[in-house]
Design a protein around this motif. Structure first.
Motif, mmCIF file in Angstrom:
data_model
loop_
_atom_site.group_PDB
_atom_site.id
_atom_site.type_symbol
_atom_site.label_atom_id
_atom_site.label_comp_id
_atom_site.label_asym_id
_atom_site.label_seq_id
_atom_site.Cartn_x
_atom_site.Cartn_y
_atom_site.Cartn_z
ATOM 1 N N LEU A 240 0.834 -1.204 0.000
ATOM 2 C CA LEU A 240 0.000 0.000 0.000
ATOM 3 C C LEU A 240 0.867 1.251 0.000
ATOM 4 C CD1 LEU A 240 -2.892 1.010 0.047
ATOM 5 C CD2 LEU A 240 -2.853 0.885 2.541
ATOM 6 N N ARG A 241 1.993 1.205 0.689
ATOM 7 C CA ARG A 241 2.905 2.354 0.722
ATOM 8 C C ARG A 241 3.417 2.682 -0.678
ATOM 9 N NH1 ARG A 241 6.397 0.546 4.389
ATOM 10 N NH2 ARG A 241 7.874 -0.305 2.857
ATOM 11 N N GLN A 242 3.743 1.639 -1.462
ATOM 12 C CA GLN A 242 4.211 1.868 -2.829
ATOM 13 C C GLN A 242 3.123 2.521 -3.674
ATOM 14 O OE1 GLN A 242 6.439 -1.408 -4.731
ATOM 15 N NE2 GLN A 242 6.327 -2.480 -2.779
ATOM 16 N N LEU A 243 1.894 2.025 -3.545
ATOM 17 C CA LEU A 243 0.795 2.584 -4.325
ATOM 18 C C LEU A 243 0.532 4.042 -3.943
ATOM 19 C CD1 LEU A 243 -2.440 0.926 -5.456
ATOM 20 C CD2 LEU A 243 -2.648 3.013 -4.139
ATOM 21 N N ILE A 244 0.546 4.329 -2.660
ATOM 22 C CA ILE A 244 0.262 5.696 -2.198
ATOM 23 C C ILE A 244 1.329 6.670 -2.703
ATOM 24 C CG2 ILE A 244 0.159 7.152 -0.137
ATOM 25 C CD1 ILE A 244 -1.164 4.804 1.306
ATOM 26 N N LYS A 245 2.588 6.232 -2.708
ATOM 27 C CA LYS A 245 3.672 7.108 -3.156
ATOM 28 C C LYS A 245 3.424 7.631 -4.564
ATOM 29 C CE LYS A 245 8.581 7.046 -4.391
ATOM 30 N NZ LYS A 245 9.860 6.251 -4.372
ATOM 31 N N TYR A 246 3.065 6.739 -5.470
ATOM 32 C CA TYR A 246 2.897 7.150 -6.863
ATOM 33 C C TYR A 246 1.507 7.735 -7.113
ATOM 34 C CZ TYR A 246 7.319 4.823 -7.400
ATOM 35 O OH TYR A 246 8.643 4.469 -7.256
ATOM 36 N N SER A 247 0.546 7.370 -6.276
ATOM 37 C CA SER A 247 -0.760 8.015 -6.359
ATOM 38 C C SER A 247 -0.632 9.492 -6.009
ATOM 39 C CB SER A 247 -1.755 7.326 -5.419
ATOM 40 O OG SER A 247 -2.998 7.986 -5.416
ATOM 41 N N CYS A 272 -6.576 -5.301 -1.031
ATOM 42 C CA CYS A 272 -7.624 -4.614 -1.793
ATOM 43 C C CYS A 272 -8.500 -3.761 -0.875
ATOM 44 C CB CYS A 272 -8.475 -5.626 -2.547
ATOM 45 S SG CYS A 272 -7.641 -6.384 -3.967
ATOM 46 N N ARG A 273 -8.812 -4.276 0.295
ATOM 47 C CA ARG A 273 -9.614 -3.500 1.241
ATOM 48 C C ARG A 273 -8.841 -2.290 1.749
ATOM 49 N NH1 ARG A 273 -12.286 -8.709 4.449
ATOM 50 N NH2 ARG A 273 -13.949 -9.091 2.902
ATOM 51 N N GLY A 274 -7.527 -2.458 1.917
ATOM 52 C CA GLY A 274 -6.707 -1.328 2.318
ATOM 53 C C GLY A 274 -6.694 -0.243 1.253
ATOM 54 N N ILE A 275 -6.610 -0.640 -0.013
ATOM 55 C CA ILE A 275 -6.653 0.327 -1.115
ATOM 56 C C ILE A 275 -8.009 1.021 -1.159
ATOM 57 C CG2 ILE A 275 -6.534 0.595 -3.624
ATOM 58 C CD1 ILE A 275 -4.600 -1.781 -3.659
ATOM 59 N N ALA A 276 -9.073 0.255 -0.960
ATOM 60 C CA ALA A 276 -10.419 0.830 -0.973
ATOM 61 C C ALA A 276 -10.580 1.864 0.145
ATOM 62 C CB ALA A 276 -11.463 -0.273 -0.833
ATOM 63 N N ASP A 277 -10.056 1.571 1.323
ATOM 64 C CA ASP A 277 -10.133 2.520 2.439
ATOM 65 C C ASP A 277 -9.338 3.783 2.133
ATOM 66 O OD1 ASP A 277 -11.688 0.746 3.842
ATOM 67 O OD2 ASP A 277 -10.030 -0.075 5.024
ATOM 68 N N TYR A 278 -8.170 3.618 1.532
ATOM 69 C CA TYR A 278 -7.344 4.769 1.154
ATOM 70 C C TYR A 278 -8.070 5.646 0.129
ATOM 71 C CZ TYR A 278 -3.825 7.211 -1.661
ATOM 72 O OH TYR A 278 -3.142 8.147 -2.386
ATOM 73 N N MET A 306 -11.572 -6.830 -4.901
ATOM 74 C CA MET A 306 -10.878 -6.259 -6.056
ATOM 75 C C MET A 306 -11.692 -5.141 -6.688
ATOM 76 S SD MET A 306 -8.821 -9.374 -7.979
ATOM 77 C CE MET A 306 -10.260 -10.335 -8.439
ATOM 78 N N LEU A 307 -12.996 -5.323 -6.772
ATOM 79 C CA LEU A 307 -13.843 -4.267 -7.317
ATOM 80 C C LEU A 307 -13.751 -3.007 -6.461
ATOM 81 C CD1 LEU A 307 -17.002 -6.356 -8.308
ATOM 82 C CD2 LEU A 307 -15.406 -5.238 -9.869
ATOM 83 N N GLY A 308 -13.740 -3.177 -5.149
ATOM 84 C CA GLY A 308 -13.639 -2.029 -4.262
ATOM 85 C C GLY A 308 -12.314 -1.302 -4.389
ATOM 86 N N ALA A 309 -11.254 -2.040 -4.703
ATOM 87 C CA ALA A 309 -9.928 -1.433 -4.837
ATOM 88 C C ALA A 309 -9.742 -0.714 -6.165
ATOM 89 C CB ALA A 309 -8.853 -2.502 -4.674
ATOM 90 N N GLY A 310 -10.624 -0.967 -7.115
ATOM 91 C CA GLY A 310 -10.484 -0.342 -8.428
ATOM 92 C C GLY A 310 -9.840 -1.227 -9.460
ATOM 93 N N VAL A 311 -9.816 -2.538 -9.223
ATOM 94 C CA VAL A 311 -9.303 -3.461 -10.228
ATOM 95 C C VAL A 311 -10.283 -3.505 -11.385
ATOM 96 C CG1 VAL A 311 -8.691 -5.851 -10.739
ATOM 97 C CG2 VAL A 311 -8.067 -4.853 -8.525
ATOM 98 N N SER A 312 -9.822 -3.140 -12.562
ATOM 99 C CA SER A 312 -10.697 -3.089 -13.728
ATOM 100 C C SER A 312 -10.429 -4.221 -14.710
ATOM 101 C CB SER A 312 -10.530 -1.754 -14.461
ATOM 102 O OG SER A 312 -9.194 -1.624 -14.959
#
Length: 565
Positions: A240-247, A272-278, A306-312
């Motif tokens: 999640l830290r890696q994703l947040i950095k580039y987000s 995925c739930r962590g990404i959805a919360d972020y 996965m849907l909640g996290a934005g996996v398309s």
């Protein structure tokens, strides 16, 4: 301890024909070499450490239009050059550049699946040290052995004490120091820093997230489990830290590099739930692509997460619609299951299917397949229609160095010589083995995957001539097509929702809210229309890519080699 030393990392350029592969158009760097360089950047304080991606490069160029390493070396002399050797089709370019840096007086180090499998080839081609398997821990030990008072010195006596490398001794003898145990805890490593790459030409298409590596499956054609062993992944917090950095840098598109994102379902769901919360907390948007096996369809909790996290988009290695070939590959799945699972997943995600056409039959007598090339093609066409796949990638089997498939074909004497099929052609677009023992014609087997892709993305002869660039489809969708599609999709979804409501009442003894009978089909119909438009856009773009590649192939002499074979 500060040392006036420069380290450069080089991701070699693909050959021209591979640059016209649709994947080469996606600007996304390999993470492995950047992860290794990030460990150097953390543990040592050198003057400069940077990387260049020759496939996404806008720096000084030579008269051939290639990155000018002479200029880069004059600008900032690099005493140490690291190379990404994971893609066989880029190996000729890697060796060319490695010899340049050897001429500059630099020490050259390479890692990746190709050089891992063929270290002696690399050591005879401009590479001083080959790193086997995972390189993050190895590189730290190498730096301590190589760096001496601000200089890089190739001290072979000290190298012999470092596990997991190969090099040539004082007398030119090959030395392998033994396998290094796998890294136990990926969370102890520094996060890969993509900003180490300089001279970027284009903004990255998607940010690769280095979450997990390895695989618990044992497909014959794959090298992942040979290089990394069993699957392991970072913690939810690390990924999640890696994703947040580039987000926070403005990126919305992400690609998780796990060969099977759902290999540890509990961890995948938690991430995925962590990404959805972020996303919810900071009002962020994400568009995520993950690679999974079809088994993901069996886990409803994972699908929802996965849907909640934005996996398309799910990229799925179907490999083949023929059960005998699936058994030869050791995929551990049947065609019937693939179709049923795909239909379910297509209700929630875009599906990108990856296939191998004409998989080499086993000669052990256990699996016999006597289908002709045209009969195999019919199986593929039928599967495409039944499975609900949005986009496809159809390639020839590639006997990658280090894979069991290559070992088997070598034992059978079926690998075509490098003088005929060089490493630059190991990208799935060229046939690299002799198919005649399977009763198949090499020329037809080489062409059929391209013809199926051409049919899928460019249509038949009349469609290519009259509907050039799919202009008729675009015109239809933009005018009368929109209301017609909405009515059709809404009616279909309404009936399905009505049946689901009745099933809930009879079986579950529950009653769905009445307003969902109308609102849910409307939302689903809109998603169906978006899917139609999205797939038309991909089809148009992929058709243009296919056209350029077929033009290059038509003027090459490779087809003449196959005819002689």
């Amino acid at each position: 301890m500060k040392k006036e030393l420069t380290v450069i990392g080089i991701i070699p350029q693909y050959p021209q024909h591979s640059q016209n592969n649709i994947y080469a158009k996606i600007k996304m760097p390999p993470v492995g070499i950047l992860s290794v360089m990030s460990q150097i950047n953390h543990h040592f304080h050198f003057k400069e450490i940077y990387a260049i991606d020759e496939n996404n490069y806008n720096g000084p160029q030579d008269f051939l239009g290639l990155p000018d390493h002479f200029f880069l070396q004059a600008r900032q002399p690099a005493q140490l050059a690291l190379f990404y050797g994971g893609m066989s089709n880029a190996i000729p370019r890697l060796y060319t550049v490695a010899r340049q840096y050897k001429g500059f007086g630099s020490v050259t180090i390479a890692g990746g699946s190709h050089v891992d499998a063929l270290p002696q080839e690399a050591l005879q081609s401009g590479i001083d040290i080959v790193v086997h398997g995972e390189g993050e821990e190895t590189i730290v030990e190498l730096m301590r052995a190589l760096v001496d008072h601000g200089n890089v010195v190739l001290r072979r006596a000290m190298l012999a004490a470092i596990r997991g490398i190969s090099f040539l001794g004082e007398n030119g003898e090959y030395i392998f120091t033994g396998a290094r145990p796998p890294i136990q805890d990926l969370n102890e490593l520094e996060d890969p820093d993509l900003t180490l790459i300089r001279f970027l030409k284009k903004r990255w298409s998607a940010i690769p997230i280095n979450r997990g590596r390895g695989c618990d499956f044992n497909c014959e054609f794959c090298v992942v489990n040979k290089q990394y062993g069993k699957y392991k992944c970072t913690s939810v917090e690390t990924a999640l830290r890696q994703l947040i950095k580039y987000s926070d840098m403005g990126y919305r598109q992400f690609f998780f590099t796990d060969d099977n994102f759902a290999q540890n379902p509990a961890e995948a769901i938690a991430l995925c739930r962590g990404i959805a919360d972020y996303k919810k907390k900071f009002r962020k948007k994400t568009d995520i692509i993950v690679q999974v096996r079809s088994e993901a369809a069996e886990n409803d909790e994972l699908i929802e997460a996965m849907l909640g996290a934005g996996v398309s988009t799910l990229a799925i290695g179907y490999e083949s619609p023929i059960n005998e070939e699936l058994r030869a590959m050791r995929k551990g799945v049947t065609v019937e299951k693939l179709i049923a699972r795909s239909k379910k997943l297509s209700n929630h995600f875009y599906l990108h299917g990856m296939f191998i056409f004409g998989y080499p039959a086993r000669r052990d007598g256990k699996i016999i397949l006597s289908l002709t090339i045209k009969e195999r093609a019919e199986y593929f066409k039928k599967f495409f229609k039944e499975s609900g796949i949005d986009t496809i990638q159809l390639l020839n089997a590639v006997p990658l160095p280090g894979s069991e498939l290559r070992s088997r074909l070598e034992q059978e004497g079926r690998i075509l010589p490098l003088s005929m099929v060089g490493w630059d052609k190991y990208d799935g677009l060229f046939l690299c083995y002799d198919p005649r023992p399977d009763g198949l014609d090499a020329f037809d087997l080489q062409n059929m995957p391209k013809m199926l892709m051409k049919k899928r993305y460019m249509g038949g002869f009349l469609n290519r001539k009259l509907n050039y660039g799919n202009w008729m489809n675009w015109a239809y969708n933009a005018t009368i097509g929109f209301p017609i599609q909405f009515v059709v999709f809404y009616s279909r979804r309404f009936v399905r929702n009505l049946l689901e409501r009745q099933r809930a009442r009879n079986v579950l003894h529950a009653d769905l809210p009445f307003h969902t009978l109308f609102t849910v089909p409307m939302g689903n119909a809109w998603r169906d229309i978006k899917r139609r438009w999205r797939n038309l856009l991909v089809k148009t773009y992929a058709g243009a890519v296919m056209k350029r590649w077929l033009k290059l192939y038509s003027v090459s002499d490779y087809k003449n080699h196959l005819r002689r074979l």
